[in-house]
Scaffold this motif. Structure first.
Motif, PDB file in Angstrom:
ATOM      1  N   ILE A  90       0.839  -1.209   0.000  1.00  0.00           N
ATOM      2  CA  ILE A  90       0.000   0.000   0.000  1.00  0.00           C
ATOM      3  C   ILE A  90       0.865   1.247   0.000  1.00  0.00           C
ATOM      4  O   ILE A  90       0.626   2.198  -0.749  1.00  0.00           O
ATOM      5  CB  ILE A  90      -0.945  -0.008   1.223  1.00  0.00           C
ATOM      6  N   VAL A  91       1.906   1.245   0.846  1.00  0.00           N
ATOM      7  CA  VAL A  91       2.791   2.412   0.958  1.00  0.00           C
ATOM      8  C   VAL A  91       3.528   2.666  -0.358  1.00  0.00           C
ATOM      9  O   VAL A  91       3.843   3.815  -0.675  1.00  0.00           O
ATOM     10  CB  VAL A  91       3.791   2.200   2.118  1.00  0.00           C
ATOM     11  N   LYS A  92       3.783   1.624  -1.129  1.00  0.00           N
ATOM     12  CA  LYS A  92       4.489   1.776  -2.408  1.00  0.00           C
ATOM     13  C   LYS A  92       3.556   2.136  -3.556  1.00  0.00           C
ATOM     14  O   LYS A  92       4.027   2.418  -4.667  1.00  0.00           O
ATOM     15  CB  LYS A  92       5.221   0.474  -2.743  1.00  0.00           C
ATOM     16  N   GLU A  93       2.263   2.107  -3.317  1.00  0.00           N
ATOM     17  CA  GLU A  93       1.292   2.415  -4.367  1.00  0.00           C
ATOM     18  C   GLU A  93       1.505   3.842  -4.874  1.00  0.00           C
ATOM     19  O   GLU A  93       1.593   4.784  -4.087  1.00  0.00           O
ATOM     20  CB  GLU A  93      -0.127   2.273  -3.827  1.00  0.00           C
ATOM     21  N   PRO A  94       1.629   4.039  -6.206  1.00  0.00           N
ATOM     22  CA  PRO A  94       1.795   5.401  -6.732  1.00  0.00           C
ATOM     23  C   PRO A  94       0.665   6.313  -6.269  1.00  0.00           C
ATOM     24  O   PRO A  94      -0.506   5.926  -6.287  1.00  0.00           O
ATOM     25  CB  PRO A  94       1.749   5.193  -8.254  1.00  0.00           C
TER      26      PRO A  94
END
Length: 390
Positions: free
Chosen positions: A337-341
């Motif tokens: 989730i944190v890496k989601e653009p």
């Protein structure tokens, strides 16, 4: 990131020695030995001298005492330490660690330093705690003998590893993800979420608000919800109309719908946040308790997400039973989730633009700006006048 790295002294076995096999490996396990030598003199330096003797026929990767760590083999090469044969998994897929237990060192410090080293290796090679094993695991022999000789000695050592693990994910604290990331990731998993009473965006905002009140990480709670509901596909005991986003009260053997039911999405989220806080903290709740299973939780028994599975929790508690890997699955989701653009556009921007086109508002407005009573009144009056003229 890991202070223990600075204590590693590289002192490799010569590549020409027969006890340095030289076979390449990708480690999947960490095997713990101890010297079993309770007399004097078996410190890390002396052991590094012993292990370089080509006639010993044995080798491992690290020797640890109360001050130093000596590395004898590269971690991408196997050693002869597990006793399960030339092609055994213990020898060919395992990092071997020998802990010095002699009487002229502080054994507790040696075990603590070994625990720090193991924590570092777990992080570096993505090895779960379930794959930190005793030499006994491979051969049945009593090693690590000193650790095993104590009551609950191995369990205590594993707990030491878990408590020294600085990479564990705290349930309490500030979220790292953004609302847009939470929503986008959820919709990627399911474009048609079964949410009868609110949108995905509205539910994510509720999670953020309720989690902030109790000091719980909203992104952790959201990731848990995605795991529990299958990205809001459901299909298990809980049905969408129950506003139960985390399986509270959904016990093994229950029929469909036989779980906790909440009157609104907000109350369902609040109960989940309270249940997480019950595990993660001993602090009192800010809101009145509505979690029907709050009193059943051993308060503060799972400070970390990874400990939410009973089998992975050194305190003998957990949200999921047996739950092997339950918390680790949630952490993986949080990291994704944190890496989601990030899409900076808010779902409410289109409504603000429409209000501008209708002449209800003017100037610059953002979706999450606070609304004053004066502004609300102005928009309402304009809207009523517009309707009256139609």
């Amino acid at each position: 990131m890991f202070e223990v790295e600075k204590k590693i002294i590289v002192d490799l076995i010569p590549s020409t020695n027969g006890n340095r096999p030289g076979y390449k490996m990708e480690p999947e396990y960490i095997t713990v030995h101890d010297t079993g030598n309770t007399s004097k003199g078996a410190n890390a330096y002396m052991h590094s001298r012993y292990i370089k003797n080509p006639t010993t026929g044995a080798s491992w990767h690290f020797t640890v005492d109360d001050e130093k760590i000596y590395q004898h083999l590269p971690t991408n090469e196997n050693g002869w330490h597990a006793g399960d044969g030339r092609n055994g998994t213990g020898n060919r897929k395992s990092i071997g660690i020998e802990i010095c237990m002699n009487s002229d060192i502080d054994r507790a410090k040696a075990e603590n330093l070994a625990a720090q080293l193991i924590t570092y290796l777990m992080w570096k090679f993505d090895i779960p705690v379930q794959k930190v094993v005793q030499h006994n695991h491979w051969t049945g022999k009593n090693c690590p003998s000193v650790i095993r000789s104590r009551k609950n000695g191995w369990q205590s050592f594993i707990k030491l590893i878990q408590e020294s693990n600085t990479t564990l994910t705290s349930i309490m604290g500030n979220m790292e993800a953004k609302l847009a990331q939470m929503v986008t990731f959820a919709l990627k998993g399911n474009k048609s979420p079964a949410l009868p009473y609110c949108s995905t965006e509205e539910l994510a905002q509720i999670f953020i608000e309720e989690a902030e009140i109790e000091g719980v990480r909203a992104d952790v709670a959201w990731a848990q919800t995605l795991k529990e509901t299958g990205y809001f596909k459901y299909g298990g005991i809980v049905v969408p109309e129950q506003n139960n986003y985390s399986g509270i009260g959904a016990l093994n053997g229950n029929g469909k719908g036989q779980a906790a039911r909440f009157d609104s999405p907000r109350l369902g989220v609040r109960a989940q946040i309270q249940h997480l806080k019950a595990y993660a903290s001993t602090e009192p709740l800010k809101h009145e308790c509505i979690d029907p299973r709050f009193s059943l939780v051993k308060r503060g028994s799972a400070k970390y997400v990874e400990w939410l599975g009973y089998k992975n929790n050194p305190n003998g508690a957990g949200w999921a039973y047996p739950g092997d890997g339950y918390g680790y699955d949630i952490v993986k989701l949080v990291n994704l989730i944190v890496k989601e653009p990030v899409n900076e556009a808010h779902w409410g921007d289109k409504y603000i633009q429409k209000m501008k086109e209708l002449g209800l508002i003017s100037g610059e407005h953002k979706a999450l700006d606070e609304l004053t009573w004066a502004e609300f009144g102005a928009v309402t009056v304009k809207l009523l006048d517009m309707l009256a003229k139609q």
